[in-house]
Motif scaffolding. Structure first.
Motif, PDB file in Angstrom:
ATOM      1  N   HIS A  28       1.182  -1.373  -0.193  1.00 43.39           N
ATOM      2  CA  HIS A  28      -0.024  -0.050   0.019  1.00 43.39           C
ATOM      3  C   HIS A  28       0.442   1.304  -0.303  1.00 43.39           C
ATOM      4  N   SER A  31       2.410   1.858  -2.821  1.00 41.64           N
ATOM      5  CA  SER A  31       1.948   1.858  -4.569  1.00 41.64           C
ATOM      6  C   SER A  31       1.092   4.013  -3.929  1.00 41.64           C
ATOM      7  N   GLN A  32       1.414   3.866  -2.834  1.00 43.76           N
ATOM      8  CA  GLN A  32       1.194   5.660  -2.823  1.00 43.76           C
ATOM      9  C   GLN A  32       2.367   6.777  -3.536  1.00 43.76           C
ATOM     10  N   SER A  35       1.930   6.469  -6.995  1.00 45.15           N
ATOM     11  CA  SER A  35       1.308   7.680  -6.923  1.00 45.15           C
ATOM     12  C   SER A  35       2.263   8.952  -7.422  1.00 45.15           C
ATOM     13  N   PHE A  38       4.325   9.292 -10.201  1.00 46.97           N
ATOM     14  CA  PHE A  38       2.954   9.358 -11.388  1.00 46.97           C
ATOM     15  C   PHE A  38       2.826  10.893 -11.555  1.00 46.97           C
ATOM     16  N   LEU A  39       2.149  11.560 -10.170  1.00 50.95           N
ATOM     17  CA  LEU A  39       1.605  12.924  -9.921  1.00 50.95           C
ATOM     18  C   LEU A  39       2.608  14.248 -10.337  1.00 50.95           C
ATOM     19  N   GLN A  42       3.380  13.953 -14.416  1.00 52.72           N
ATOM     20  CA  GLN A  42       3.113  14.533 -15.388  1.00 52.72           C
ATOM     21  C   GLN A  42       2.458  16.511 -15.347  1.00 52.72           C
ATOM     22  N   LEU A  43       3.516  15.988 -13.703  1.00 49.85           N
ATOM     23  CA  LEU A  43       3.344  17.926 -13.391  1.00 49.85           C
ATOM     24  C   LEU A  43       4.594  18.506 -14.317  1.00 49.85           C
ATOM     25  N   PHE A 150       0.558  14.072 -21.154  1.00 51.44           N
ATOM     26  CA  PHE A 150       0.320  12.224 -20.223  1.00 51.44           C
ATOM     27  C   PHE A 150       1.738  10.932 -20.884  1.00 51.44           C
ATOM     28  N   ILE A 158       2.136   0.726 -10.016  1.00 47.41           N
ATOM     29  CA  ILE A 158       1.343   0.937  -9.060  1.00 47.41           C
ATOM     30  C   ILE A 158       0.230  -0.130  -8.967  1.00 47.41           C
ATOM     31  N   LEU A 159      -0.244  -0.589 -10.287  1.00 45.99           N
ATOM     32  CA  LEU A 159      -1.376  -1.480 -10.263  1.00 45.99           C
ATOM     33  C   LEU A 159      -0.741  -2.853  -9.844  1.00 45.99           C
ATOM     34  N   ARG A 162      -1.005  -3.363  -5.889  1.00 43.95           N
ATOM     35  CA  ARG A 162      -1.747  -3.372  -4.809  1.00 43.95           C
ATOM     36  C   ARG A 162      -1.639  -3.975  -4.046  1.00 43.95           C
ATOM     37  N   GLY A 163      -2.600  -3.258  -3.513  1.00 43.36           N
ATOM     38  CA  GLY A 163      -2.666  -3.358  -1.563  1.00 43.36           C
ATOM     39  C   GLY A 163      -3.427  -2.658  -0.553  1.00 43.36           C
TER      40      GLY A 163
END
Lengths: 163, 351
Positions: A28, A31-32, A35, A38-39, A42-43, A150, A158-159, A162-163
């Motif tokens: 978990h 994954s955070q 994430s 990832f963000l 994108q920025l 993108f 991230i997938l 998963r948790g």
């Protein structure tokens, strides 16, 4: 010496993904973390090119509004006074390409689209096709640009976390 | 057990179940979803002098979530309880608890169905990827998948007391468009030209629904439990409503497919087989022209969900960071919606 926001973000993102994430044992928590990577990814473009992005949207949308208004006026369709006033204001040239104006432009183009659909039966098939072609083309120009910025980045990782 | 106040939950469960010496042996929180919270509780107790070991599932309204603040878990409970009286594969419901003090929000309890949830990747480009590697099992699940969808669409929702979901009449399509328009507006980003164009187009091209069914709203692989090649329970009824059954069909023919060339519906069966089996099992003839409308509505919904995620991300604290990731996918769904609109636009020139 100048290090762009893009370069800073890339270095942070790389360290988080390749140096820190492998050390995190919780699915978990990883994954955070991924994430967040990832963000950040994108920025990068969106920060460095922010003024250009805003300016492009305002110019594209204003041009589109103008064409819709012309089309409606040629067919004696209802053109909201607010739209005409907005075009006059923009036509004066003294505008600042900021987020507030971009939002207002979105509102005005939305109003123009509503006005077109409300008056669609005033357009013959060829004119309606041309108008919709122009509207879709304008919307696609912005959507393509956004999609181009993108980055799939860490989405698969991230997938996998998963948790 | 830090997720709840354990002593309070033990007292509550003991009273509810008529249990003695109850203890909570395990707690597992499902971190997959971002809306309703799902917990599995392992319980050990004595009843009527005999020892009982029982796992139950708790579905709770979240303190904060992806969609918006209008969560009402009682809707799912009422629908599932009604479907317990039918052949639709759903978990058996136990009770609904409106008191938010017990677990921090209203919740309902239901049986734990043992099995696996095959969760597909959101976009699969590997033609060799198999969500269900065994072909015989895949075909068996495919048959159950269609059968359950047909059952959902043909239940007598009125007799089951499901009118409370709101009966749309022949204007089901307009109701759906307006519902998603409203959700997008509530996300708080102001009016967006692409959304306005799509909504205006949809309203200009509405279809009349000649049948109103119970619609699941998120029917796909990832939302069922399987065991021994059978589907034992359909899950995640958060978007359930009364509407046009074609809405669920269009959703199934959308992105939740395996990679080309197979493009199996929900990674289970080919499109034509899916449609043929569905028509045969449900007796509902699929109008391909109407289905085109629902494909576009489906893309509109995808934009709506992306906007809602972005709105939640912007305005709420304490959200899972993956919601931020999900909110970024609206750039993909925007493009998908435009491609769909272009398809109709090109066809209008031909016509």
């Amino acid at each position: 010496m100048f290090i762009s926001a893009e370069e800073y973000l890339q270095r942070i993102s790389y360290a988080l993904e390749h140096q820190i994430a492998p050390l995190v044992e919780s699915d978990h928590a990883r994954s955070q973390l991924l994430s967040a990577v990832f963000l950040l990814d994108q920025l990068t473009d969106r920060i460095d090119y922010k003024p250009d992005i805003i300016k492009q949207e305002i110019e594209t949308n204003c041009e589109t509004i103008r064409k819709v208004v012309d089309g409606l006026e040629q067919r004696e369709g209802d053109v909201p006074g607010e739209l005409k006033a907005f075009l006059e204001e923009i036509g004066g040239g003294a505008w600042i390409p900021d987020l507030a104006l971009r939002r207002r432009c979105d509102e005005m183009l939305s109003m123009a689209i509503d006005a077109y659909f409300a008056a669609r039966d005033r357009f013959d098939a060829a004119s309606a096709y041309a108008m919709e072609d122009m509207l879709l083309g304008s919307l696609t120009q912005i959507a393509s640009r956004d999609l181009g910025m993108f980055k799939p980045s860490t989405s698969q990782k991230i997938l996998d976390s998963r948790g | 057990m830090s997720l709840f106040d354990e002593s309070r939950v033990v007292a509550y469960m003991s009273e509810r179940l008529g249990a003695e010496a109850l203890s909570i042996t395990s707690v597992w929180k499902n971190l997959e979803g971002w809306s309703m919270e799902t917990y599995s509780l392992g319980l050990s107790y004595r009843k009527d002098g005999r020892p009982v070991e029982q796992d139950i599932i708790i579905r709770k309204e979240p303190a904060t979530g992806l969609m918006d603040d209008n969560y009402d878990v009682s809707v799912e409970f009422r629908v599932l309880s009604a479907l317990n009286k039918t052949e639709v594969a759903v978990p058996k419901t136990y009770w609904y608890e409106p008191d938010p003090e017990i677990l921090g929000g209203p919740f309902y309890a239901m049986e734990k169905v043992e099995g696996e949830i095959p969760f597909p990747p959101p976009a699969s480009f590997d033609p060799d990827f198999r969500l269900i590697p065994d072909d015989q099992e895949r075909q068996s699940l495919g048959a159950d998948f269609v059968r359950n969808l047909a059952l959902i669409h043909t239940v007598d929702w009125h007799a089951l007391g499901l009118d409370f979901l709101g009966v749309p009449g022949t204007g089901a399509a307009l109701m759906e468009v307006e519902y998603w328009e409203d959700r997008i507006a509530r996300a708080g980003f102001g009016r967006k030209p692409m959304v306005v164009y799509a909504a205006d187009w949809l309203k200009d091209n509405l279809v009349v629904s000649d049948r109103i069914s119970l619609v699941h709203g998120d029917y796909r692989s990832g939302n069922y439990i399987k065991r021994d090649g059978r589907i034992l329970a359909i899950l995640d009824w958060e978007l359930v409503h009364l509407g046009d059954p074609l809405s669920d069909i269009a959703y199934n023919l959308g992105p939740w497919r395996s990679a080309p060339p197979n493009s199996w519906v929900s990674h289970l069966l080919p499109e034509e087989e899916f449609l043929e089996r569905y028509e045969e099992a449900s007796g509902i003839k699929i109008d391909r022209h109407k289905l085109e409308f629902f494909h576009t509505l489906d893309k509109f919904k995808a934009v709506g969900i992306g906007c809602t995620a972005a709105g939640a991300w912007k305005n709420k604290q304490g959200l899972d960071l993956r919601i931020g990731v999900f909110s970024m996918t609206h750039y993909i769904s925007n493009f998908g919606l435009l491609s769909e609109l272009y398809k109709h636009h090109s066809a209008s020139k031909g016509g």
